[in-house]
Design a protein around this motif. Structure first.
Motif, PDB file in Angstrom:
ATOM      1  N   TYR A  13      75.031  37.509 -11.320  1.00 45.43           N
ATOM      2  CA  TYR A  13      76.413  37.685 -11.753  1.00 45.43           C
ATOM      3  C   TYR A  13      76.813  36.685 -12.828  1.00 45.43           C
ATOM      4  O   TYR A  13      77.927  36.734 -13.339  1.00 45.43           O
ATOM      5  CB  TYR A  13      77.362  37.547 -10.552  1.00 45.43           C
ATOM      6  N   LYS A  14      75.924  35.767 -13.151  1.00 44.60           N
ATOM      7  CA  LYS A  14      76.225  34.776 -14.179  1.00 44.60           C
ATOM      8  C   LYS A  14      75.888  35.327 -15.561  1.00 44.60           C
ATOM      9  O   LYS A  14      74.986  36.153 -15.715  1.00 44.60           O
ATOM     10  CB  LYS A  14      75.428  33.485 -13.946  1.00 44.60           C
ATOM     11  N   THR A  15      76.589  34.862 -16.576  1.00 44.56           N
ATOM     12  CA  THR A  15      76.246  35.164 -17.963  1.00 44.56           C
ATOM     13  C   THR A  15      75.537  33.956 -18.547  1.00 44.56           C
ATOM     14  O   THR A  15      76.034  32.834 -18.470  1.00 44.56           O
ATOM     15  CB  THR A  15      77.509  35.483 -18.781  1.00 44.56           C
ATOM     16  N   VAL A  16      74.350  34.211 -19.104  1.00 44.03           N
ATOM     17  CA  VAL A  16      73.542  33.118 -19.654  1.00 44.03           C
ATOM     18  C   VAL A  16      73.077  33.519 -21.046  1.00 44.03           C
ATOM     19  O   VAL A  16      73.142  34.681 -21.448  1.00 44.03           O
ATOM     20  CB  VAL A  16      72.320  32.813 -18.752  1.00 44.03           C
ATOM     21  N   GLU A  17      72.595  32.545 -21.803  1.00 41.90           N
ATOM     22  CA  GLU A  17      72.002  32.837 -23.098  1.00 41.90           C
ATOM     23  C   GLU A  17      70.741  33.685 -22.884  1.00 41.90           C
ATOM     24  O   GLU A  17      69.967  33.442 -21.969  1.00 41.90           O
ATOM     25  CB  GLU A  17      71.644  31.542 -23.828  1.00 41.90           C
ATOM     26  N   SER A  18      70.531  34.669 -23.738  1.00 38.74           N
ATOM     27  CA  SER A  18      69.402  35.583 -23.560  1.00 38.74           C
ATOM     28  C   SER A  18      68.068  34.863 -23.495  1.00 38.74           C
ATOM     29  O   SER A  18      67.176  35.238 -22.720  1.00 38.74           O
ATOM     30  CB  SER A  18      69.386  36.610 -24.690  1.00 38.74           C
ATOM     31  N   LEU A 208      68.519  37.566  -6.359  1.00 36.64           N
ATOM     32  CA  LEU A 208      67.866  38.866  -6.242  1.00 36.64           C
ATOM     33  C   LEU A 208      68.856  39.941  -5.818  1.00 36.64           C
ATOM     34  O   LEU A 208      68.819  41.068  -6.327  1.00 36.64           O
ATOM     35  CB  LEU A 208      66.699  38.775  -5.256  1.00 36.64           C
ATOM     36  N   ALA A 209      69.758  39.616  -4.897  1.00 34.12           N
ATOM     37  CA  ALA A 209      70.784  40.577  -4.483  1.00 34.12           C
ATOM     38  C   ALA A 209      71.718  40.911  -5.641  1.00 34.12           C
ATOM     39  O   ALA A 209      72.077  42.073  -5.861  1.00 34.12           O
ATOM     40  CB  ALA A 209      71.576  40.023  -3.303  1.00 34.12           C
ATOM     41  N   GLU A 210      72.115  39.893  -6.397  1.00 35.78           N
ATOM     42  CA  GLU A 210      73.008  40.120  -7.541  1.00 35.78           C
ATOM     43  C   GLU A 210      72.315  40.924  -8.640  1.00 35.78           C
ATOM     44  O   GLU A 210      72.924  41.804  -9.266  1.00 35.78           O
ATOM     45  CB  GLU A 210      73.490  38.782  -8.089  1.00 35.78           C
ATOM     46  N   SER A 211      71.030  40.642  -8.856  1.00 32.90           N
ATOM     47  CA  SER A 211      70.303  41.339  -9.920  1.00 32.90           C
ATOM     48  C   SER A 211      70.197  42.828  -9.628  1.00 32.90           C
ATOM     49  O   SER A 211      70.187  43.653 -10.549  1.00 32.90           O
ATOM     50  CB  SER A 211      68.904  40.733 -10.099  1.00 32.90           C
ATOM     51  N   ILE A 212      70.135  43.192  -8.361  1.00 33.69           N
ATOM     52  CA  ILE A 212      70.097  44.606  -7.989  1.00 33.69           C
ATOM     53  C   ILE A 212      71.402  45.286  -8.386  1.00 33.69           C
ATOM     54  O   ILE A 212      71.407  46.405  -8.920  1.00 33.69           O
ATOM     55  CB  ILE A 212      69.848  44.752  -6.472  1.00 33.69           C
ATOM     56  N   ARG A 213      72.526  44.600  -8.168  1.00 37.63           N
ATOM     57  CA  ARG A 213      73.834  45.196  -8.484  1.00 37.63           C
ATOM     58  C   ARG A 213      74.039  45.335  -9.996  1.00 37.63           C
ATOM     59  O   ARG A 213      74.762  46.208 -10.446  1.00 37.63           O
ATOM     60  CB  ARG A 213      74.967  44.355  -7.895  1.00 37.63           C
ATOM     61  N   MET A 214      73.409  44.466 -10.783  1.00 34.97           N
ATOM     62  CA  MET A 214      73.572  44.518 -12.236  1.00 34.97           C
ATOM     63  C   MET A 214      72.597  45.478 -12.904  1.00 34.97           C
ATOM     64  O   MET A 214      72.727  45.764 -14.095  1.00 34.97           O
ATOM     65  CB  MET A 214      73.396  43.118 -12.831  1.00 34.97           C
TER      66      MET A 214
END
Length: 251
Positions: A13-18, A208-214
């Motif tokens: 859920y975080k925004t990071v530099e690519s 890992l849980a957040e990455s599934i939602r995104m």
């Protein structure tokens, strides 16, 4: 489909530099590699084995074929493909994460799986293989961790032979509200606690849980494959869409 601004992307859920995401994802899998197989069994109550078995059956691998098991991790699919393609075939287990590759190589060698399997550390966005090289590519539970998914899908298309098949097994969107609610409760309340108990690492399992939602839902991912140039793209929902298997061909 881009994520965030041109120079940013999602890490959970975080925004990071690519250019930071690959290192952050690497840290997650360095942390969990040693206990990855145990956690898969515990997290999915063993159902991940059924999802992977369906993927193997859908791949239709035959003796003599060349198969790329991308983001192949600890080698579950590679082990099956090795037997199916036989001595005349070849399976390449590729993963961006060195820790996962080492665990996979040790596991398969301990099972006596040698000879027709090789190991390559590779970024899915720029695969280091010739054009038109593989008959089958699978990527199981790996695409959601890739920064530029469109680039990865295009790279997979490039290295597939004409007539070749791509199979993407990935967590997706449950189809019914009740399942979504149960799945959210499990993912965000129970899963990190299990991660903490088994691997002493709750944060990685929260990611890992957040990455599934995104990750793109079923129809969005299908559209991305079509846009890249894949044909006859279709998907099969499993466990109410918690997981989906997308399949497409290069003609």
């Amino acid at each position: 489909m881009s994520e965030g601004t041109p120079n940013s992307t999602h890490f959970g859920y975080k925004t990071v530099e690519s250019d930071q995401k690959a290192d952050l994802v690497a840290d997650v899998f360095h942390s969990v590699a040693a206990k990855y197989d145990i956690m898969n069994d515990v997290m999915s109550f063993g159902i991940h084995r059924m999802w992977k078995r369906f993927t193997i059956e859908s791949a239709g691998a035959r003796p003599g074929m060349k198969v790329l098991d991308l983001a192949g991790g600890t080698g579950d699919l590679t082990a099956k493909f090795s037997h199916l393609v036989g001595d005349r075939g070849q399976v390449t287990l590729a993963d961006i994460n060195d820790s996962m590759l080492k665990v996979g190589r040790e596991k398969l060698r301990n099972k006596g799986i040698v000879g027709n399997v090789n190991y390559v550390q590779a970024n899915a966005e720029a695969l280091p293989f010739p054009d038109n090289h593989f008959d089958i590519i699978t990527i199981a539970f790996g695409l959601r961790n890739v920064t530029d998914k469109d680039a990865a899908i295009s790279s997979m298309l490039r290295v597939l032979k004409p007539g070749g098949k791509l199979l993407i097994l990935e967590f997706s969107k449950p189809q019914h509200d009740i399942m979504r609610k149960v799945y959210d409760l499990y993912s965000f309340k129970i899963l990190p606690k299990m991660g903490s108990l088994i691997t002493q690492d709750a944060d990685s399992y929260e990611y890992l849980a957040e990455s599934i939602r995104m990750h793109p839902d079923q129809e969005t991912l299908k559209g991305m494959m079509v846009d890249a140039g894949f044909e006859q793209v279709e998907y099969t929902n499993m466990t109410d869409g918690i997981v989906a298997l997308h399949k497409g061909y290069k003609f």
